[in-house]
Design a protein around this motif. Structure first.
Motif, PDB file in Angstrom:
ATOM      1  N   LEU A 135      -3.308  -0.298  -0.340  1.00 34.23           N
ATOM      2  CA  LEU A 135      -4.097   0.450   0.646  1.00 34.23           C
ATOM      3  C   LEU A 135      -3.338   0.586   1.964  1.00 34.23           C
ATOM      4  CD1 LEU A 135      -7.756  -0.841   0.163  1.00 34.23           C
ATOM      5  CD2 LEU A 135      -6.796   1.362  -0.508  1.00 34.23           C
ATOM      6  N   VAL A 136      -2.671  -0.488   2.379  1.00 34.07           N
ATOM      7  CA  VAL A 136      -1.887  -0.431   3.609  1.00 34.07           C
ATOM      8  C   VAL A 136      -0.755   0.589   3.463  1.00 34.07           C
ATOM      9  CG1 VAL A 136      -0.346  -1.720   5.137  1.00 34.07           C
ATOM     10  CG2 VAL A 136      -2.453  -2.776   4.307  1.00 34.07           C
ATOM     11  N   GLU A 137      -0.080   0.565   2.326  1.00 40.75           N
ATOM     12  CA  GLU A 137       1.004   1.512   2.093  1.00 40.75           C
ATOM     13  C   GLU A 137       0.483   2.947   2.074  1.00 40.75           C
ATOM     14  OE1 GLU A 137       2.660   0.125  -1.524  1.00 40.75           O
ATOM     15  OE2 GLU A 137       3.864  -1.431  -0.576  1.00 40.75           O
ATOM     16  N   GLU A 138      -0.659   3.129   1.411  1.00 39.30           N
ATOM     17  CA  GLU A 138      -1.254   4.457   1.328  1.00 39.30           C
ATOM     18  C   GLU A 138      -1.630   4.969   2.715  1.00 39.30           C
ATOM     19  OE1 GLU A 138      -5.552   6.090  -0.019  1.00 39.30           O
ATOM     20  OE2 GLU A 138      -4.491   4.904  -1.536  1.00 39.30           O
ATOM     21  N   ALA A 139      -2.213   4.097   3.520  1.00 41.00           N
ATOM     22  CA  ALA A 139      -2.607   4.494   4.875  1.00 41.00           C
ATOM     23  C   ALA A 139      -1.378   4.796   5.729  1.00 41.00           C
ATOM     24  CB  ALA A 139      -3.442   3.389   5.520  1.00 41.00           C
ATOM     25  N   THR A 140      -0.310   4.032   5.536  1.00 40.98           N
ATOM     26  CA  THR A 140       0.922   4.282   6.279  1.00 40.98           C
ATOM     27  C   THR A 140       1.548   5.602   5.863  1.00 40.98           C
ATOM     28  OG1 THR A 140       1.320   1.894   6.455  1.00 40.98           O
ATOM     29  CG2 THR A 140       3.197   3.348   6.864  1.00 40.98           C
TER      30      THR A 140
END
Length: 224
Positions: A135-140
């Motif tokens: 999720l963090v990667e996707e948001a980034t």
């Protein structure tokens, strides 16, 4: 008592050895800077496979021109600029191709490895942490490019405001404003997506659950 070499002197010696063809010096440089350069390239390219390809080309360019490294900036900064320029060049080429032909759907779904973040003992916890990291990667990845570069450089890599401004060739005030905006966008996107993942938080199943169960049974003196 002989004086120990400073960080700059040790770096200069490593560069000299690499220029002379010392393979161990080349390996040491790559190991030292690999994580930062990969994440910087990945922030531009947003594809794991393409990022690796670009980073490889950046290293080839850097080591081919290592004799031009004057030491005015740190080796890390010098390499970062080469990697960033290579990534931006690849991005421009991709955009030209995209305008000329329909885009192919991306199948690159790997997760970036963050050292020490994924324990190996508990599959359920590993899965939950992978979901959160994804999720963090996707948001980034969803950040506009200008915000994404600042966020990765400042937050993930931990460069100072001054170092980020120098690397990206933008004013310090711009770094601060873009980082503020990037954090707001990241937070907003995570809040939208975090609910379903949080149902799997603090997992206690699989091997951990079984181990506790068997311990209780044994302490109760019950037969299996």
């Amino acid at each position: 008592m002989p004086m120990l070499p400073t960080g700059a002197e040790a770096e200069a010696d490593l560069v000299r050895r690499a220029i002379s063809g010392d393979v161990q010096a080349v390996r040491a440089i790559i190991r030292t800077h690999n994580q930062r350069l990969y994440r910087l390239v990945r922030a531009v390219i947003r594809s794991n496979a393409d990022a690796e390809d670009v980073l490889q080309e950046a290293y080839l360019s850097a080591f081919s021109n290592l004799n031009r490294f004057a030491g005015d900036a740190s080796l890390s900064t010098w390499l970062s600029r080469i990697a960033l320029n290579a990534a931006l060049a690849r991005l421009r080429a991709q955009k030209r191709l995209k305008r000329a032909a329909p885009a192919r759907p991306s199948t690159d779904a790997d997760i970036l490895p963050f050292p020490g973040s994924l324990p190996t003992a508990d599959p359920e916890r590993i899965m939950a942490q992978r979901q959160l990291l994804s999720l963090v990667e996707e948001a980034t990845d969803a950040l506009p490019e200008t915000f994404r570069l600042v966020f990765v450089t400042r937050v993930i890599e931990g460069l100072s405001v001054e170092e980020t401004a120098s690397l990206l060739d933008i004013p310090i005030a711009t770094v601060k404003s873009r980082l503020h905006r990037a954090r707001r966008l990241i937070r907003s996107r995570l809040e939208e997506r975090i609910g379903p993942v949080m149902t799997d938080a603090f997992p206690f199943a699989g091997t951990r659950c079984d181990r506790l169960m068997e311990t209780v049974i044994a302490r109760l003196g019950l037969t299996k």
